[in-house]
Enzyme design. Structure first.
Site, PDB file in Angstrom:
ATOM      1  N   SER A 135       0.813  -1.215   0.000  1.00 31.51           N
ATOM      2  CA  SER A 135       0.000   0.000   0.000  1.00 31.51           C
ATOM      3  C   SER A 135       0.848   1.267   0.000  1.00 31.51           C
ATOM      4  O   SER A 135       0.325   2.360  -0.229  1.00 31.51           O
ATOM      5  CB  SER A 135      -0.944   0.012   1.206  1.00 31.51           C
ATOM      6  N   LYS A 138      -6.411   4.787   8.065  1.00 30.32           N
ATOM      7  CA  LYS A 138      -5.252   5.568   7.638  1.00 30.32           C
ATOM      8  C   LYS A 138      -5.579   7.062   7.606  1.00 30.32           C
ATOM      9  O   LYS A 138      -4.800   7.891   8.086  1.00 30.32           O
ATOM     10  CB  LYS A 138      -4.799   5.085   6.257  1.00 30.32           C
TER      11      LYS A 138
END
EC number: 3.4.21.53
Length: 811
Positions: free
Chosen positions: A658, A701
């Site tokens: 990611s 996040k």
């Protein structure tokens, strides 16, 4: 419109909001309970198929994540289905009079097992009363005396004739220690030794001949006496049989007629009658045992009639349909039964057929058995024995330790019982795949896979069913009812669990826990209906109980222990985003990523990989960067550079791809020298063509970076860049959404690296022109220019190295 504005997401895109107005109830008290299962159409269809098909081996394995309703669903379905099916047979164990160590199993219609046990108890009670009376009756004594007298008369007649004949020939029949013998007589008495010696040889020889003849006749008489005795015993036995038949027969005959449809029971009743007749003495009053010690009374030893009892092994007289048995602890004995023992004086363990106890498989016979796959596998011998039962279609009593003993122990071997039951195992996907690939027999015996999904599509019907689900839990557990806003808040939490605006969670264990907690906080708030605010409070309190480490880590950001900038612009430095999972709590935090480029031929150096802190997927992501750079800038020249990428202040492992787009942005900044806005954090994976790919944990996040920005001060320029394909996964909390609505924080979505680098630097990325170059001043032009400069520098160094070597050679 600027690129920044084009890519910016609206507040309405950051979460899906459930409209309470779509519900037409005031509180969940107005709703009925949920019938059936919420979602899981695939699983329900598999269950219907597996339960309806009757061929061998089509047992069910329910797989899926914990909390998806596997156990409750199958129990509810079976509860309804079993009621429509007939109750199975009763099973009883009875004594095997020929081989007591091999008890006989009898199958009777439901309820008949108890009746047989009751009938046998009444029979033995009646026989114990009737037989002693019959044995003491005048008729029995007369008949017995007649048989004995006839026997004595025959014997007396035989011995009388023999004695008369012997007397005529001068002999007498006398009894000695060695038995009956013929002795010569003289004047009515036995010969003395002197008289016998005085006889001549002819006289002696004659006496011996006559004695031999009479001895042979005596032997004939004795044989006849033994034959008479045998006949007399048979006559007495026949007398007892006649008495037994007359006394017992008219009690057993009705039982034979009652159980005539079951030949095996009739055969057992015949064996009972034969055994009673054979052991009539047991029914006589027992005489007290004489004690070897004067004054000490010993207890009267009564004969045991336990051998006539009926062990009601499986009793279905109260069954309302087929049995459904859930065995939470599937040990060998709990599944397949056991034989109990009684310890007697001296440490001797004894047992009999009445001590045979059933297991869960016996109780579920004719119905359904539910077991946990993991529990079956971790209990010794259970899995292998279960396979044998399914393969042979019978439940057999075996000692699992017998094959491991050096000495064989005598034990009972009860008759096996035919198995007709559906076995339903419940386990995780890991256990399912392990069994499927490593256990060949599994595929033969569990052919129906029932797969429970952890998420379900959000449809209007599902939303209504969610409200019914809440109603069911509130009513069953006596919780406070939810109003429409409370149900809406719960559904939004469900979407947050799966991070999808178009899906809802089917992990109902977590949903049920939140229902209970929201009810608790509503009770603290006065006891009214549970509202959206109570649900939100329950979520906050749940997070507060688990986020101590998250707060400690936030303190490290606040006091500067962990370095992170959320303002300004720096070349070769960017804020990446990571997710940390600590058991029951997950949160996101930024991580500073830096890149340095310099002359050399080492290519991309992943510092995490060099020190073995990088996982294989992260390594793959870094290698993709080389592919991107090669395809973008090496179409007419080779790549020749060295670059190092590092997650700063990372002392643990790094895994996942990611951050690959983040690392690529950082590299492009390092090559071009254009600084990156530090107030923007980035997440997303990238392929070799520069396309941004979706990642997981996007909400954690974003919220993690927002928390750091909030602590350091929101400037209105901060935000997060996410992949466009992650837009549907946004279910951000209310605080972040409000900050975006107020313009204090931003979320951008991009599809390519070029779009992202423009947002981060404010400089156009630049498209390749027909001549292969990039427009002057663009990011790609600056990167291409730097790479060409590095190649030229490397050529100069290479030429100088050759000149030095040449000069050394000339010297």
């Amino acid at each position: 419109m600027s690129v920044t504005q084009q890519r910016k997401l609206l507040p309405e895109q950051l979460r899906w909001t459930c409209d309470p107005g779509q519900f037409d109830f005031a509180t969940t008290d107005d709703l009925p309970e949920l019938e059936g299962t919420l979602g899981q159409a695939r699983a329900l269809a598999s269950i219907d198929f597996g339960l309806d098909i009757r061929e061998s081996g089509f047992n069910l394995f329910l797989t899926g994540e914990a909390g998806t309703g596997r156990t409750s669903t199958i129990k509810n379905i079976l509860k309804k289905k079993a009621k429509t099916e007939p109750a199975p047979f009763d099973w009883v164990y009875v004594n095997n009079f020929k081989s007591p160590d091999l008890p006989i199993a009898l199958a009777l219609p439901a309820g008949k097992g108890t009746e047989l046990a009751h009938d046998m108890e009444e029979l033995i009670d009646a026989v114990r009363t009737i037989i002693p009376k019959a044995l003491d009756s005048k008729e029995y004594e007369t008949n017995k005396s007649a048989i004995v007298e006839a026997y004595q008369e025959k014997n007396n007649e035989l011995f009388g004739k023999l004695e008369a004949e012997a007397e005529e020939k001068g002999f007498a029949l006398q009894r000695t220690v060695s038995g009956l013998v013929m002795v010569p007589q003289k004047e009515g008495r036995n010969y003395t030794q002197e008289e016998y010696e005085a006889l001549g040889d002819q006289e002696k020889e004659k006496l011996e001949e006559v004695g031999q003849e009479l001895t042979e006749k005596l032997n004939d008489v004795l044989r006849q006496v033994r034959e008479n005795e045998k006949q007399t015993k048979e006559s007495l036995a026949q007398l007892d049989r006649d008495l037994g038949n007359s006394s017992v027969g008219h009690h057993i005959d009705p039982l034979r007629e009652k159980y005539g449809d079951t030949p095996k029971v009739v055969a057992y009743l015949n064996a009972v009658q034969d055994d009673i007749i054979t052991n009539l003495e047991d029914f006589k009053p027992q005489q007290p045992v004489q004690s070897p010690i004067p004054g000490l009374k010993l207890p009267r030893q009564e004969p045991s009639f336990e051998r006539y009892q009926v062990n009601i092994f499986v009793d279905n007289h109260d069954a309302q349909g087929a049995p459904v048995v859930f065995e939470p602890n599937p040990t060998y004995s709990n599944l397949f039964g056991r034989t109990e023992h009684i310890m007697q004086m001296g440490g001797t363990a004894t047992t009999n057929f009445t001590m045979i106890k059933p297991g869960a498989l016996h109780k579920a016979n004719g119905g359904y058995l539910i077991v946990d796959a993991r529990e079956v596998l971790v209990n010794p011998y259970s899995w292998d024995a279960l396979k044998r039962c399914i393969r042979s279609a019978e439940i057999k009593f075996e000692d699992p330790l017998e094959q491991y003993r050096f000495i064989t122990i005598v034990s009972m071997k009860p008759e096996a019982i035919p198995l007709q039951a559906k076995i339903i195992m419940i386990g995780s996907p890991w256990i399912y795949y392990l069994l499927y690939h490593l256990e060949p027999d599994y595929r033969k015996f569990f052919k129906v896979k029932v797969d429970f999904d952890s998420r379900i599509a959000r449809t209007p019907e599902v939303l209504q069913d969610y409200a019914l689900f809440v109603s069911t839990h509130c009513k069953n557990e006596k919780l406070l009812p939810f109003d429409r806003s409370g149900v809406a808040g719960l559904i939004e939490y469900s979407a947050r669990l799966v991070e999808d605006q178009e899906k809802l969670s089917s992990q109902f264990m977590e949903i049920a826990d939140l229902i209970r907690e929201a009810s608790y906080w509503a009770g603290k708030d006065g006891g009214g209906p549970v509202t959206h605010s109570h649900v939100a409070n329950a979520i906050e309190q749940k997070i507060y109980r688990s986020n101590r480490i998250e707060e400690r880590m936030q303190e490290l950001f606040d006091d500067g222990t962990i370095l992170v900038d959320v303002d300004g612009a720096v070349p070769g430095q960017i804020n990446g985003l990571s997710v940390i999972s600590l058991g029951d709590h997950t949160f996101g935090r930024p991580s500073r990523v830096t890149a340095r480029v310099y002359l050399g031929r080492a290519g991309m150096v992943n510092i995490e990989r060099e020190v073995k802190l990088s996982g294989p997927i992260h390594d793959k992501g870094v290698l993709i960067l080389t592919g991107y750079l090669g395809g973008k800038f090496a179409h007419d020249m080779p790549l020749s550079f060295s670059a190092s990428i590092c997650f700063e202040q990372n002392y643990e492992g790094v895994e996942g791809d990611s951050a690959s787009s983040t690392e690529l942005y950082c590299l492009l900044s390092a090559f071009s020298g254009v600084p990156i806005r530090q107030g923007i954090a980035v997440t997303g994976s990238v392929n070799q063509h520069g396309m941004i790919q979706p990642i997981g944990g996007v909400n954690f996040k974003i919220e993690g970076f927002y928390a750091v920005c909030k602590a350091k001060g929101l400037t209105g320029e901060q935000g997060v860049i996410i992949p466009k394909s992650n837009e549907r996964h946004l279910m951000l909390n209310d605080e972040v959404v409000q900050a975006v609505r107020d313009g204090r924080f931003h979320i951008w979505s991009v599809e390519t690296i070029d779009q992202g680098i423009e947002l981060l630097t404010g400089v156009e990325a630049g498209e390749r022109q027909e001549d292969g170059t990039y427009p002057e001043g663009t990011i790609n032009h600056l990167v291409d220019k730097r790479l060409r400069e590095m190649i030229e520098s490397m050529k100069k160094f290479g030429a100088s190295d050759k000149d030095e070597k040449k000069q050394e050679g000339e010297k």
